[in-house]
Design a protein around this motif. Structure first.
Motif, PDB file in Angstrom:
ATOM      1  N   HIS A 510       0.837  -1.199   0.000  1.00  0.00           N
ATOM      2  CA  HIS A 510       0.000   0.000   0.000  1.00  0.00           C
ATOM      3  C   HIS A 510       0.874   1.251   0.000  1.00  0.00           C
ATOM      4  O   HIS A 510       0.673   2.186  -0.784  1.00  0.00           O
ATOM      5  CB  HIS A 510      -0.909  -0.023   1.230  1.00  0.00           C
ATOM      6  CG  HIS A 510      -1.859   1.131   1.291  1.00  0.00           C
ATOM      7  ND1 HIS A 510      -2.688   1.359   2.360  1.00  0.00           N
ATOM      8  CD2 HIS A 510      -2.116   2.121   0.406  1.00  0.00           C
ATOM      9  CE1 HIS A 510      -3.386   2.444   2.135  1.00  0.00           C
ATOM     10  NE2 HIS A 510      -3.066   2.920   0.947  1.00  0.00           N
ATOM     11  N   SER A 512       3.993   1.543  -0.921  1.00  0.00           N
ATOM     12  CA  SER A 512       4.757   1.656  -2.164  1.00  0.00           C
ATOM     13  C   SER A 512       3.884   2.211  -3.288  1.00  0.00           C
ATOM     14  O   SER A 512       4.306   3.070  -4.062  1.00  0.00           O
ATOM     15  CB  SER A 512       5.326   0.288  -2.547  1.00  0.00           C
ATOM     16  OG  SER A 512       5.987   0.347  -3.784  1.00  0.00           O
ATOM     17  N   THR A 513       2.671   1.726  -3.364  1.00  0.00           N
ATOM     18  CA  THR A 513       1.753   2.207  -4.407  1.00  0.00           C
ATOM     19  C   THR A 513       1.415   3.669  -4.193  1.00  0.00           C
ATOM     20  O   THR A 513       1.368   4.472  -5.130  1.00  0.00           O
ATOM     21  CB  THR A 513       0.464   1.363  -4.397  1.00  0.00           C
ATOM     22  OG1 THR A 513       0.807  -0.018  -4.560  1.00  0.00           O
ATOM     23  CG2 THR A 513      -0.466   1.801  -5.515  1.00  0.00           C
ATOM     24  N   ARG A 516       4.138   5.888  -5.420  1.00  0.00           N
ATOM     25  CA  ARG A 516       4.187   6.067  -6.867  1.00  0.00           C
ATOM     26  C   ARG A 516       3.080   6.983  -7.374  1.00  0.00           C
ATOM     27  O   ARG A 516       3.280   7.738  -8.306  1.00  0.00           O
ATOM     28  CB  ARG A 516       4.075   4.714  -7.569  1.00  0.00           C
ATOM     29  CG  ARG A 516       5.288   3.820  -7.384  1.00  0.00           C
ATOM     30  CD  ARG A 516       5.286   2.680  -8.417  1.00  0.00           C
ATOM     31  NE  ARG A 516       4.040   1.947  -8.438  1.00  0.00           N
ATOM     32  CZ  ARG A 516       3.792   0.892  -7.655  1.00  0.00           C
ATOM     33  NH1 ARG A 516       4.700   0.474  -6.788  1.00  0.00           N
ATOM     34  NH2 ARG A 516       2.625   0.259  -7.741  1.00  0.00           N
TER      35      ARG A 516
END
Length: 856
Positions: A510, A512-513, A516
């Motif tokens: 979560h 990491s997303t 981005r």
């Protein structure tokens, strides 16, 4: 030459001498034996009755040929002179002036010897401190300060001293260099003085070479490298050992060290400067107890461990002080987490003292009576730390520069170590401490030290108390540690292969997303230094030419710098979040409208941070088409001109800001340099708190001794009066002369024969005219001194009177010859009677023999 260019007046070397009960005889012996031409200024501090005049200067004046003076105002110190403390005053030294001032403490709490010793240490940095016979512990705290600043400590052998308590208290500090009878102490003073003079003449490349030899020997013998210690400290400590070992040059000392293996350990101990005290800098410890330790307890549960590291703990007083503060806070709360204090040092002897946990009674000046009763066990001449405190502290032989640090720490106390290291090594050691501390952990430094040299690592928590908070790690800790020189670099565990794939939790996926998909962002600290960049934030970074700065406003795209500085300032000063107006930013050939969102990010117990979010609204198709009504197109040229002027003004403003920040940085560097210079002269302010009952007892003993001495003085005064009246009644003229025929004393009847008065005491008798019809007085006096046989003769005065002149050697009660006694008895009447009798006999003989002759 202008006044500002006048060379500084050289400081006269000081020999400070402290004595108390029984010290008068020791002082007389010391000044009777010491070389009067050593070039020292001797300052004598004794305990005097405040309401009686002192005759100490006159008494010591009879024991030495040096000038002896009582300090009445602020005299200029002169070499080969003795200065004596006056009653009801204390002495302090500044430059070449010694000043008497009223006591600040009430009677019964005064420690004039400690006061002057500490004054010498602060004002001079070295000198001699001599402790002679006396009751009590005055001087024990002062000798520690003199030793810490590089001075020589000499103490009278307690077995010889009339009162041994004061010498023993000084010896118990563990800093004494010489413990010998008084006569041997004078020889030590002479030897060490000559060695110091030889060191002062040593300079230049050869001196540096010899110091390098000494440090190489030291490293080979002990395994520790002191090449990064401050040069002034190294020279001062080597010079002190040269004095103690009586070496007259650095070359001699280097050879002595090579030939004497144990000398390396002695120099090693001097360089470590294992001198400390309980609760040194009380104000700093008070701030630590009020602001930092409660925060440590707030951040830990009952199952957690509070981890503390005392770096350079010496004999353990600092570590035990921290343990006491922890126990007091735990008792206030009723429940507490576990406490673990690591105390490390290189000096095995000091660590042995720390583990034994026995300290002299002089700690009463540093520890309150309540804490003494609560945390110490009173023994005969010592205090022992209770087991409850000892169990919290683990002592270890450890080098902060070479060995791996203790980890996951909440507090590091490193006091009075950094001041002896070169600036580069200071910065590297601060990086090591930051690596060892948990984020939000605290660093406790000495009063003359600072962590301002690493603002990216530490935030100021309390500048006055020298307490700092560790910031979140902005760089890899291993990279920070690699700044250490190889010989000082700790062994680090191998870094595990970052390429190994691991299964991630949904939470990490979560995050990491979100990273981005979220707008680019940067996390900065109070100094606007970058703590962390998001993956896409590099688009908005455009560093200018020159050295790369770590401050975000210096390296973002030029159009954003002014807005960013303003928003960061608002975030850190007021704690408010800010969204800037859209700013046109040029990305290659495209113009984007970018807004900045800046919000403070403050976590409990950690340093303040701020999050900067770059919000890109996309490219602007026609930068000049800003007016929806079409007016923008008509005025496009004017708008472009205004925009160019605005951009130019912004660039000038940014340039001015950079120049201003450069000036601030230069001023900061200059301030650090001034602090570094001040470190050699600045010392810790130490107030004395003493046990009232013991000092009252000592004061009563001194009062009793003073009363006895006063009674003896009264008896002597009465006997002197009787003797004076006897001399006046006999009308015998008497002169007491020393071995050089200088007048020591005279009776009033002599004034009728010689042109002398009481004011002429000390002058040779040959300087004065006399009324004798005889010129052989000097010849007869010297003959008596040679033969030690009395001499009598009848001499006639110029006015016709006759005197019986007697010359006898002056013998002391120890049967020493110290001059002659010259007396004159008027025998005029006897001579006249003898002449009359002789004339009568002649007349009678003439009468008897005359008629008989005629008859024949």
């Amino acid at each position: 030459m202008p006044d500002s260019e006048q060379p500084a007046e050289p400081l006269i070397p000081i020999c400070a001498i402290g004595a108390s009960a029984g010290g008068l005889k020791a002082l007389q012996r010391l000044f009777g034996a010491i070389d009067p031409d050593l070039g020292l200024a001797y300052v004598v501090i004794v305990h005097l009755a405040p309401d009686h005049p002192s005759q100490l200067a006159e008494i010591l004046g009879t024991a030495t040929t040096m000038s002896v003076n009582q300090v009445l105002d602020s005299p200029e110190l002169k070499p080969n002179c003795v200065y004596v403390i006056p009653p009801d005053r204390e002495l302090v030294i500044e430059g070449n002036q010694v000043t008497s001032q009223p006591f600040r403490e009430p009677r019964g709490q005064r420690t004039p010897i400690d006061m002057f010793f500490r004054s010498v240490a602060s004002a001079r940095g070295d000198g001699f401190a001599v402790v002679l016979s006396g009751a009590g512990a005055d001087g024990a705290l002062g000798v520690r300060r003199v030793k810490e600043e590089g001075g020589i400590i000499l103490v009278q052998d307690p077995n010889e001293a009339e009162f041994a308590m004061m010498p023993r208290s000084a010896i118990a500090t563990g800093v004494v260099d010489f413990i010998e009878p008084v006569e041997q102490l004078t020889a030590r003073i002479a030897e060490t003085t000559r060695s110091k003079k030889a060191l002062a003449r040593t300079d230049g490349q050869d001196a540096e070479h010899q110091i390098g030899r000494v440090l190489s020997f030291l490293r080979a013998r002990t395994g520790h490298d002191f090449s990064n210690y401050k040069s002034a400290t190294i020279r001062r400590r080597i010079g002190r050992r040269m004095q103690v070992t009586c070496q007259l040059s650095l070359d001699d000392y280097a050879r002595y060290m090579a030939e004497t293996p144990e000398e390396a350990q002695h120099l090693f101990g001097d360089l470590l400067i294992s001198v400390t005290a309980f609760f040194r800098d009380r104000g700093a410890y008070r701030d630590l107890a009020q602001n930092v330790i409660p925060a440590l307890f707030d951040g830990h549960g009952t199952e957690d461990i509070i981890r503390v590291w005392s770096v350079g703990c010496a004999t353990g007083e600092e570590a035990y002080s921290l343990a006491i503060l922890m126990i007091e806070e735990a008792e206030r709360r009723g429940v507490a987490p576990r406490i673990q204090i690591f105390a490390s040092d290189l000096d095995e002897g000091a660590l042995g003292t720390a583990r034994e946990a026995r300290f002299p009674r002089t700690i009463e000046a540093d520890v309150s009576e309540e804490r003494l009763q609560r945390f110490f066990i009173a023994e005969v001449e010592h205090y022992r730390v209770r087991k409850q405190v000892r169990d919290l502290v683990l002592f270890a032989h450890h080098s902060a520069l070479k060995d791996p640090p203790f980890m996951r720490l909440d507090l590091i106390a490193c006091r009075n170590l950094l001041i002896y290291l070169e600036r580069d090594l200071q910065r590297q050691l601060l990086a090591l401490f930051h690596y060892a501390l948990q984020p939000g952990g605290h660093l406790f430094l000495g009063s003359a030290e600072t962590a301002d040299g690493r603002p990216e690592l530490f935030a100021v928590r309390d500048r006055e108390a020298r307490i700092y908070t560790a910031k979140p790690r902005a760089t890899n800790a291993v990279e920070l540690l690699s700044e250490l020189p190889r010989e000082h670099r700790p062994d680090l565990p191998p870094v595990k292969n970052a390429g190994v794939r691991r299964d991630r939790s949904p939470g990490l996926a979560h995050a990491s997303t979100l990273e981005r998909m979220a707008p680019p962002s940067v996390l900065v600290d109070e100094e606007h230094r970058i703590v962390n960049l998001s993956a896409t934030a590099g688009t908005f970074i455009a560093p200018p030419e020159g050295p790369l700065s770590q401050e975000l406003p210096d390296i973002v795209r030029p159009e954003l710098r002014a807005e960013l500085r303003s928003a960061l300032h608002r975030a850190f000063t007021t704690g408010e979040a800010t969204i800037s107006l859209p700013v046109n930013v040029a990305f290659n050939s495209n113009i984007h409208r970018v807004s900045l969102y800046v919000t403070p990010s403050v976590e409990e117990g950690s340093a303040p941070l701020a999050l900067v979010v770059f919000m890109d609204a996309g490219a602007v198709d026609d930068p000049g088409d800003l007016d929806a009504d079409g007016e923008g197109t008509a005025n496009a040229g004017e708008i472009r001109r205004l925009r160019e002027e605005l951009r130019s003004a912004q660039e000038r403003l940014s340039s001015s800001r950079r120049e201003h920040e450069s000036s601030v940085q230069e001023l900061r560097i200059a301030n650090e340099e001034l602090q570094s210079i001040n470190e050699e002269y600045r010392s810790t302010a130490e107030e004395l708190e003493t046990s009232k009952e013991e000092l009252q007892s000592i004061n009563e003993e001194l009062q009793t001794v003073n009363s006895e001495l006063k009674g003896k003085l009264d008896n002597i005064a009465t006997a002197h009066s009787d003797l004076q009246n006897l001399i006046n009644a006999t009308e015998i003229g008497t002169l007491f002369l020393d071995a050089e025929l200088r007048i020591k004393m005279l009776t009033p009847a002599v004034e009728r024969l010689f042109s002398v008065t009481d004011s002429d005491v000390g002058r040779p008798i040959t300087d004065f005219t006399h009324k004798l019809a005889y010129d052989g007085v000097e010849t007869d006096a010297r003959a008596v001194l040679r033969s030690l046989s009395p001499m009598e003769s009848e001499v006639k005065t110029k006015d016709g009177r006759w005197l019986m002149m007697r010359l006898r050697p002056y013998r002391t009660v120890e049967n020493r010859i110290e001059g002659i006694v010259l007396s004159f008895v008027d025998i005029t009447q006897r001579r006249e009677a003898e002449e009359a009798l002789r004339a009568s006999e002649e007349r009678y003989r003439a009468m008897v023999e005359g008629p008989s002759g005629e008859a024949d």
